[in-house]
Every structure is written in C-alpha cells, then in structure tokens.
Design an enzyme around this catalytic site. Structure first.
Site, mmCIF file in Angstrom:
data_model
loop_
_atom_site.group_PDB
_atom_site.id
_atom_site.type_symbol
_atom_site.label_atom_id
_atom_site.label_comp_id
_atom_site.label_asym_id
_atom_site.label_seq_id
_atom_site.Cartn_x
_atom_site.Cartn_y
_atom_site.Cartn_z
ATOM 1 N N HIS A 261 98.609 -48.060 38.142
ATOM 2 C CA HIS A 261 99.139 -47.197 39.008
ATOM 3 C C HIS A 261 99.701 -46.920 39.789
ATOM 4 O O HIS A 261 99.505 -48.510 40.856
ATOM 5 C CB HIS A 261 97.828 -46.316 39.343
ATOM 6 N N GLU A 263 99.908 -45.276 42.949
ATOM 7 C CA GLU A 263 98.963 -45.864 44.342
ATOM 8 C C GLU A 263 98.915 -46.697 44.621
ATOM 9 O O GLU A 263 98.386 -47.316 45.841
ATOM 10 C CB GLU A 263 98.026 -44.284 43.666
ATOM 11 N N CYS A 289 95.395 -40.049 39.633
ATOM 12 C CA CYS A 289 93.697 -39.940 38.839
ATOM 13 C C CYS A 289 92.140 -40.454 40.364
ATOM 14 O O CYS A 289 92.037 -40.702 41.288
ATOM 15 C CB CYS A 289 93.879 -41.271 37.724
ATOM 16 N N CYS A 292 92.031 -44.360 41.733
ATOM 17 C CA CYS A 292 93.247 -43.816 42.602
ATOM 18 C C CYS A 292 92.980 -43.320 43.948
ATOM 19 O O CYS A 292 92.944 -43.708 45.184
ATOM 20 C CB CYS A 292 94.877 -44.042 42.738
#
Length: 336
Positions: A261, A263, A289, A292
């Site tokens: 992801h 992040e 999410c 993260c």
C-alpha cells in the site's frame, strides 16, 4: 489572474493585450481556435471566414467551445490576457474557471474605421458603410451561436475609453491594474500536500486503485509512496499481482494481493533511507487500511490526513482515535 479583453473592431484591443504582455501576462486569443480549424480545412483566416467558422463551431459544440478549448491549455502558474471574446457564454466559462476580469475597450465608430484602414488586414472594410455593416453582424443575433458583442459588453467589469492617444490608454490600464489586480487564493498546506499525493498516486502500477501517500515533517516532505508490487517484482499492471490480474471482487482474495500500500511504501522508503518519521503527518489519497493503520501508529506518526474514505476503513478510523492520533478528511477539522 486572467484578464479578458473585448470590444468592437479596431477599438484598440491589441494595444491592451500588448500592454499587459509587457507586464508578464501571457497572451491567448480565442480566435486562435478558429484559425487552427480553418487551417485544417485549407482556408484563409479572413474576417468573413473567421465569423462563419466561429459560428459553426458554436453550433456544433456549444456557445462556450472557444473558451473551453483555450482553458484546457492554460497553465495555472501564470497570468494570462485573453482576447477575441465575442459571446457571453465564453465569459461565463472563463469566470467559472477562476479569477477573471473582463475589460471592454471602447472608441467612436469613425475613429475605429480610421484605425482599421491603417492596419491593412485582408478582408477589412473599404468604406465606412461597409465597416458598419460588418459590425452589425457582430452586435447581436437571434442565432444563439452567432457573435453577441452587445451581451458581452453588458458583462464587462470595466470599460476603457480609447478615444485619445496611446499614453492615455496606458494610463487607464495602469489605474485598472492598481485597483483591480487580484490573485487566486493560495491552497492551504493540507490542500498543497494532498495535491502532491495525487501526483504521487499517478506513479502507481496497481490496476485496481491508484493511491499516493507522503510523509511531512515541519512542512517538508520526507518520504513518498504509491501502491504496487514490491521492489524487483513484476509490476501489477504487467501481471505481477494474481489478485488484480484475475479481476477479483472488491474485498475478496486479499491473501493473494502482492501489492504494497502507498502508506506502507512511504514508511518503508523512510526506513530504507534512514529517515525518522516520528512526529510527522501522513497524507494519503485514501484513508489507511487496518494493516497500514497499525504501522502508522507504531511509527510514531502524529496526524493522518486523507482525501477519500477507503471502503474497509471503519475499524482503522476507530483505532486512530483510540491511539490519540489526529485524524481528519481533507477540508474537515482534526479529531481528537
């Protein structure tokens, strides 16, 4: 800012454009759209052809088409002066796009005819009667696609009288700039950094969703990240992620997803280069999410700003609040 210049034929619009160009305004003409269209058909840009083709373009694509095409090419980092505005719909389109000041340049008909003769342009009227007849076609029409100069004049923010010499015209323009000069509002820091996050997202190789994130400390970007397969692995858009390649339904087969992801990548890039992220703010185009979220909390990040909510992020948002991390969507107030 953008300054529009309109007026009757030979009223002095070119002088106004030249004056503003000398003061760092970039010149743009709506007539260039018509000239380009005529050139594609092998036609000369005579006054008659320009009028007819302009009406034809408005009939086919809408009354604001000339302004809309020009606006697509205007960068937002400079001032512009825009001339050849001949329809109220063009004014409305230019005003919708941001800060816009419309100047109407006026002069007596006899003086304008005299000036037009000195220009020696192809297709210009040879007699005063012919000059006025040409002009009547531009003033108003029952055809909504035809030129509507009288309606444009009604929308002007400022009328400049150009019946004297060039010095008098420039003195008026000096006064207009001193009293009317204005600029677009600068973006807030949150808007500024989120706009950069959106550009970062454009580098994503994920075929499901493009996400960008960046870490900011003391209003300085210390790391960026976008979602995609890990370093050295085949890109998602080249078939590297089996979940994305199989067009899996949203929220399913997450155990097959090989994409990191945005992040996560922003955080790991910081670790890779030995940059501390403690006390920083993370900007993400989507709310994080759960995985993260836990990484962000444990990394010591102090605030999270996101643009759009991620569909599966309710638990994440609650966890941020429980951990005492400032959290807010772009344009909202931080909580807690």
């Amino acid at each position: 800012m953008r300054v529009g210049v309109a007026g009757f034929n030979a009223s002095g619009k070119s002088e106004v454009v030249g004056y503003l160009e000398g003061r760092s305004f970039y010149p743009v003409s709506l007539s260039d759209v018509i000239r380009e269209d005529l050139a594609q058909g092998g036609l000369e840009p005579t006054r008659e052809n320009m009028i007819e083709r302009g009406r034809g373009l408005r009939e086919r694509f809408g009354s604001a088409i000339l302004a809309e095409r020009v606006l697509l090419k205007l960068p937002a980092d400079r001032n512009h002066v825009i001339d050849s505005i001949r329809h109220p719909a063009e004014v409305e389109a230019l005003r919708r796009d941001g800060a816009f000041l419309l100047l109407w340049i006026d002069a007596p008909a006899e003086l304008r005819f005299e000036r037009s003769g000195g220009r020696k342009r192809a297709g210009d009227a040879q007699t005063f009667e012919e000059f006025r007849a040409f002009e009547e076609r531009e003033l108003a029409s029952e055809n909504p696609a035809a030129q509507q100069l009288l309606a444009v004049r009604e929308l002007a923010d400022q009328v400049i009288q150009n019946a004297d010499d060039l010095a008098a015209l420039q003195a008026q323009l000096d006064q207009v700039l001193k009293s009317q000069l204005f600029f677009r509002d600068r973006p807030t820091w949150d808007e500024y950094f989120m706009s950069i996050a959106r550009v970062v997202a454009s580098r994503s190789n994920c075929i499901k969703r493009k996400v960008g994130a960046l870490l900011v400390l003391d209003r300085r970007i210390i790391s960026t990240g976008y979602n995609g397969t890990p370093r050295g692995v085949v890109n998602c858009n080249e078939g590297g992620c089996p979940r994305c390649a199989s067009a899996a339904e949203a929220g399913t087969r997450l155990d097959e997803c090989l994409c990191s992801h945005a992040e996560e990548n922003a955080l790991t890039q910081s670790a890779y280069h030995g940059v501390s992220v403690r006390g920083s703010t993370i900007y993400s185009t989507f709310s994080p999410c759960l995985i993260c979220t836990k990484m962000i909390i444990n990394a010591g990040i102090s605030a999270v700003v996101y643009d759009s909510p991620f569909p599966l992020a309710e638990v994440s948002l609650g966890l941020f609040r429980e951990a005492g991390i400032k959290l807010y969507q772009l344009g909202e107030t931080a909580t807690p």
